[in-house]
Design an enzyme around this catalytic site. Structure first.
Site, mmCIF file in Angstrom:
data_model
loop_
_atom_site.group_PDB
_atom_site.id
_atom_site.type_symbol
_atom_site.label_atom_id
_atom_site.label_comp_id
_atom_site.label_asym_id
_atom_site.label_seq_id
_atom_site.Cartn_x
_atom_site.Cartn_y
_atom_site.Cartn_z
ATOM 1 N N ASP A 12 0.727 77.008 -9.378
ATOM 2 C CA ASP A 12 0.117 77.966 -8.459
ATOM 3 C C ASP A 12 -0.360 79.230 -9.166
ATOM 4 O O ASP A 12 0.164 79.596 -10.213
ATOM 5 C CB ASP A 12 1.149 78.410 -7.409
ATOM 6 C CG ASP A 12 1.371 77.378 -6.341
ATOM 7 O OD1 ASP A 12 0.861 76.253 -6.473
ATOM 8 O OD2 ASP A 12 2.073 77.708 -5.366
ATOM 9 N N HIS A 155 4.324 77.894 -11.770
ATOM 10 C CA HIS A 155 3.259 78.900 -11.712
ATOM 11 C C HIS A 155 2.583 79.079 -13.076
ATOM 12 O O HIS A 155 3.265 79.284 -14.081
ATOM 13 C CB HIS A 155 3.822 80.241 -11.234
ATOM 14 C CG HIS A 155 4.321 80.203 -9.826
ATOM 15 N ND1 HIS A 155 5.554 79.683 -9.494
ATOM 16 C CD2 HIS A 155 3.741 80.582 -8.659
ATOM 17 C CE1 HIS A 155 5.713 79.759 -8.181
ATOM 18 N NE2 HIS A 155 4.636 80.301 -7.639
HETATM 19 ZN ZN LIG Z 1 1.481 81.733 -5.135
#
Ligand SMILES: [Zn+2]
Length: 212
Positions: A12, A155
């Site tokens: 992400d 992430h």
């Molecule tokens: Zn996020």
């Protein structure tokens, strides 16, 4: 093929010119794909190149909103703007529209579920947005939660080198354990599951709906 253990690695908060390419280098090293849930505001001519590199490697680009705000506090118009802006930018960059959506902060409500025509994805994570959590701890948390059909949530935000280090440990360990890495759409297909509306998927076998 369906008896094989399969999982989807997802990232992400990209794309960017620092950490997204580092993640791609690791994926390339192990010859595996991943899925990137991107924020529309991060997409420009240069990061579009990074996304095209990812797609060439077999990766997928999915939707993580435009501005990374809590969308449960938004009007319907703003919600749709967030989604459409990002889907349009992804399509323009890589020629394919996202089919999956990860809500920022995993914040969801009925308005989002009723109006966003994408499959909602959560996943198991390692709080890898917190600097104090070491690569070794990230590795341990992911390994402990992994099972067939799971979606792993990490992430590739700019500067997150600890996750780059962690995936260089996670990927070979899971390959050793007999897991195959596929994209998010590939995971549903491989398990012969048609994604349903109203579910926030952490694994593809999940049946419980977010609301009734
Ligand atoms: Zn996020």
């Amino acid at each position: 093929m369906n008896s094989e253990k399969a999982i989807a690695l997802t990232f992400d908060d990209g794309p960017n010119l620092v950490t997204t390419p580092e993640v791609l280098d690791i994926l390339e090293k192990y010859h595996i794909p991943a899925s990137f849930f991107v924020c529309g505001n991060n997409i420009d001519a240069e990061t579009a190149e990074v996304m095209r590199r990812a797609v060439k490697m077999g990766c997928e680009i999915q939707n993580h909103s435009r501005s990374h705000s809590d969308m449960t506090k938004m009007s319907l118009k703003d919600i749709l703007d967030e989604i459409d802006f990002t889907s349009d930018a992804v399509e323009k960059a890589v020629g394919k529209r996202p089919e999956f959506f990860r809500p920022p902060y995993i914040a969801v409500n009925d308005l989002l579920f009723d109006n966003i025509d994408l499959t909602f994805i959560q996943g198991v994570g390692a709080e890898d947005y917190i600097d104090d959590i070491s690569p070794e701890e990230r590795f341990k948390r992911i390994i402990d939660q992994t099972k067939d059909g799971i979606i792993i949530l990490l992430h590739d935000a700019k500067g997150n080198f600890r996750t780059v280090k962690a995936i260089d440990m996670i990927i070979p360990e899971l390959i050793k354990d007999g897991y195959r890495f596929v994209t998010i759409s590939g995971l549903f297909k491989e398990k012969n599951i048609v994604p349903k509306k109203g579910i926030l998927y952490t694994n593809v076998f999940q049946e419980e709906r977010y609301y009734h």
